[in-house]
Scaffold this active site. Structure first.
Site, mmCIF file in Angstrom:
data_model
loop_
_atom_site.group_PDB
_atom_site.id
_atom_site.type_symbol
_atom_site.label_atom_id
_atom_site.label_comp_id
_atom_site.label_asym_id
_atom_site.label_seq_id
_atom_site.Cartn_x
_atom_site.Cartn_y
_atom_site.Cartn_z
ATOM 1 N N ARG A 200 2.231 -4.334 7.087
ATOM 2 C CA ARG A 200 1.349 -3.373 6.423
ATOM 3 C C ARG A 200 2.131 -2.074 6.228
ATOM 4 O O ARG A 200 2.602 -1.473 7.192
ATOM 5 C CB ARG A 200 0.112 -3.127 7.284
ATOM 6 C CG ARG A 200 -0.820 -2.058 6.741
ATOM 7 C CD ARG A 200 -1.870 -2.640 5.822
ATOM 8 N NE ARG A 200 -2.439 -1.624 4.948
ATOM 9 C CZ ARG A 200 -3.727 -1.510 4.673
ATOM 10 N NH1 ARG A 200 -4.590 -2.331 5.193
ATOM 11 N NH2 ARG A 200 -4.154 -0.578 3.833
ATOM 12 N N TRP B 212 2.721 7.920 -2.773
ATOM 13 C CA TRP B 212 4.088 8.061 -3.291
ATOM 14 C C TRP B 212 4.058 8.909 -4.560
ATOM 15 O O TRP B 212 4.893 9.800 -4.748
ATOM 16 C CB TRP B 212 4.680 6.678 -3.567
ATOM 17 C CG TRP B 212 6.137 6.681 -3.941
ATOM 18 C CD1 TRP B 212 7.206 6.509 -3.114
ATOM 19 C CD2 TRP B 212 6.678 6.850 -5.271
ATOM 20 N NE1 TRP B 212 8.381 6.567 -3.825
ATOM 21 C CE2 TRP B 212 8.080 6.773 -5.141
ATOM 22 C CE3 TRP B 212 6.107 7.052 -6.526
ATOM 23 C CZ2 TRP B 212 8.941 6.885 -6.244
ATOM 24 C CZ3 TRP B 212 6.952 7.176 -7.621
ATOM 25 C CH2 TRP B 212 8.351 7.098 -7.485
ATOM 26 N N SER C 72 -7.935 -4.628 5.971
ATOM 27 C CA SER C 72 -8.370 -4.449 4.584
ATOM 28 C C SER C 72 -8.629 -5.759 3.843
ATOM 29 O O SER C 72 -8.230 -5.921 2.693
ATOM 30 C CB SER C 72 -7.351 -3.603 3.808
ATOM 31 O OG SER C 72 -7.304 -2.295 4.323
ATOM 32 N N SER D 259 -7.164 -5.954 -4.796
ATOM 33 C CA SER D 259 -8.251 -6.512 -3.998
ATOM 34 C C SER D 259 -9.558 -6.545 -4.793
ATOM 35 O O SER D 259 -9.698 -5.872 -5.820
ATOM 36 C CB SER D 259 -8.448 -5.682 -2.723
ATOM 37 O OG SER D 259 -9.128 -4.479 -3.023
ATOM 38 N N ASP E 59 0.829 -1.204 0.000
ATOM 39 C CA ASP E 59 0.000 0.000 0.000
ATOM 40 C C ASP E 59 0.870 1.263 0.000
ATOM 41 O O ASP E 59 1.961 1.277 0.572
ATOM 42 C CB ASP E 59 -0.899 -0.010 1.239
ATOM 43 C CG ASP E 59 -2.094 0.910 1.084
ATOM 44 O OD1 ASP E 59 -2.303 1.440 -0.018
ATOM 45 O OD2 ASP E 59 -2.811 1.090 2.080
ATOM 46 N N GLY E 60 0.343 2.287 -0.642
ATOM 47 C CA GLY E 60 1.002 3.595 -0.592
ATOM 48 C C GLY E 60 1.485 4.108 -1.935
ATOM 49 O O GLY E 60 2.114 5.168 -2.008
ATOM 50 N N LEU F 169 11.444 -20.457 -2.999
ATOM 51 C CA LEU F 169 10.523 -19.531 -2.320
ATOM 52 C C LEU F 169 9.158 -19.651 -2.979
ATOM 53 O O LEU F 169 9.049 -19.593 -4.207
ATOM 54 C CB LEU F 169 11.022 -18.087 -2.455
ATOM 55 C CG LEU F 169 10.055 -17.014 -1.933
ATOM 56 C CD1 LEU F 169 10.097 -16.939 -0.412
ATOM 57 C CD2 LEU F 169 10.364 -15.640 -2.513
ATOM 58 N N HIS G 139 2.175 3.292 -9.215
ATOM 59 C CA HIS G 139 2.017 1.830 -9.273
ATOM 60 C C HIS G 139 3.227 1.183 -9.949
ATOM 61 O O HIS G 139 3.665 0.101 -9.565
ATOM 62 C CB HIS G 139 0.730 1.466 -10.021
ATOM 63 C CG HIS G 139 -0.515 1.813 -9.256
ATOM 64 N ND1 HIS G 139 -0.698 1.477 -7.933
ATOM 65 C CD2 HIS G 139 -1.644 2.475 -9.633
ATOM 66 C CE1 HIS G 139 -1.887 1.910 -7.524
ATOM 67 N NE2 HIS G 139 -2.478 2.528 -8.535
HETATM 68 C C1 IPE Z 1 -1.680 0.130 -3.312
HETATM 69 O O1 IPE Z 1 -1.437 1.487 -3.433
HETATM 70 C C2 IPE Z 1 -1.693 -0.560 -4.650
HETATM 71 C C3 IPE Z 1 -3.004 -1.082 -5.101
HETATM 72 C C4 IPE Z 1 -4.140 -0.945 -4.449
HETATM 73 C C5 IPE Z 1 -3.041 -1.785 -6.356
HETATM 74 P P1 IPE Z 1 -2.624 2.533 -3.366
HETATM 75 O O2 IPE Z 1 -3.020 2.887 -4.746
HETATM 76 O O3 IPE Z 1 -3.716 2.024 -2.488
HETATM 77 O O4 IPE Z 1 -1.899 3.762 -2.677
HETATM 78 P P2 IPE Z 1 -2.536 4.884 -1.740
HETATM 79 O O5 IPE Z 1 -3.231 4.195 -0.618
HETATM 80 O O6 IPE Z 1 -3.479 5.662 -2.602
HETATM 81 O O7 IPE Z 1 -1.364 5.700 -1.297
HETATM 82 MG MG MG Z 2 -4.149 2.351 -0.490
#
Ligand code: IPE
Ligand code: MG
Length: 218
Positions: free
Chosen positions: A166, A7, A174, A47, A2-3, A113, A19
């Site tokens: 997380r 970013w 989530s 998800s 996530d994030g 792995l 992404h």
């Molecule tokens: C997670 O990053 C990647 C996916 C859900 C595919 P987000 O897109 O949720 O990033 P934020 O939460 O907006 O920063």
């Molecule tokens: Mg997110």
């Protein structure tokens, strides 16, 4: 993982670039996991709820998943990684489904792995699908137990996670591995996924190693 969106905002680039940066963070983490002797690593890529994002973002994500599979496949094969997807398999575009199948096939005989990629995955959807399978196979009420339900999950071979990391400062589950995480330890980090790397993985595992797991016992 996530994030990516935050970013992108922080770096003043498009969400797709966020992404893409996130997709590039995976390889060093997989390599570090191998170095650390981890046998099983699951990542949450997409998800069941992520379909509700804008059509543009969903399309970009599908393209990036395809690119990532193509880019990483040779290395994953060479490193002895066996990649498997868990989640619904009826909603990804056909061309992506083919790449996912190709990745699973190409890494089938690897065993260093186990990499589980949760895609179109939701913990609740998985439990609903498992319940449906129990009914479909005519399981009688007396035969419904934890082992029977676990055998109907998407990937019964996947071990329960010992540790769930997380990223991005969120402190919620989530819908990830709801059944399997019953006794997982959680480590939360503020780091946005594209910035997550081997050092953070090591730090999370060190924190995990300091925990005392009791599984409900004393
Ligand atoms: C997670 O990053 C990647 C996916 C859900 C595919 P987000 O897109 O949720 O990033 P934020 O939460 O907006 O920063
Ligand atoms: Mg997110």
């Amino acid at each position: 993982m996530d994030g990516n969106g935050r970013w992108a905002t922080a770096h003043d680039v498009s969400v797709a670039e966020g992404h893409r940066a996130g997709s590039r963070a995976l390889r060093p983490v997989v390599e570090a996991a191998i170095d650390l002797g981890i046998e099983s690593l699951a990542v949450y890529a997409f998800s069941t709820e992520n379909w509700s994002r804008s059509a543009g973002e969903v399309t970009a994500l599908m393209e990036i998943f395809g690119e990532t599979i193509e880019r990483e496949l040779p290395d994953l094969v060479a490193q002895g990684v066996r990649a498997r997807f868990l989640g619904r398999d009826d909603r990804a575009p056909d061309w992506l489904r083919e790449k996912m199948d190709a990745l699973e096939q190409a890494t089938l005989s690897n065993s260093r792995l186990a990499l589980w990629i949760a895609f179109d995955y939701g913990g609740r959807a998985e439990l609903v699908d498992a319940a449906r399978r129990l009914v479909e196979t005519g399981t009688t009420p007396e035969d419904v137990n934890e082992a029977a339900l676990a055998a109907c999950l998407y990937e019964p071979e996947m071990p329960d996670p010992d540790l769930v990391i997380r990223t991005s400062g969120e402190q919620r589950v989530s819908n990830f591995l709801l059944w399997q995480s019953a006794y997982a330890e959680y480590v939360f980090t503020e780091t946005l996924w594209p910035d997550f790397g081997p050092e953070e993985l090591r730090a999370a595992i060190e924190e995990y190693a300091r925990r005392r797991r009791r599984f409900g016992g004393r």
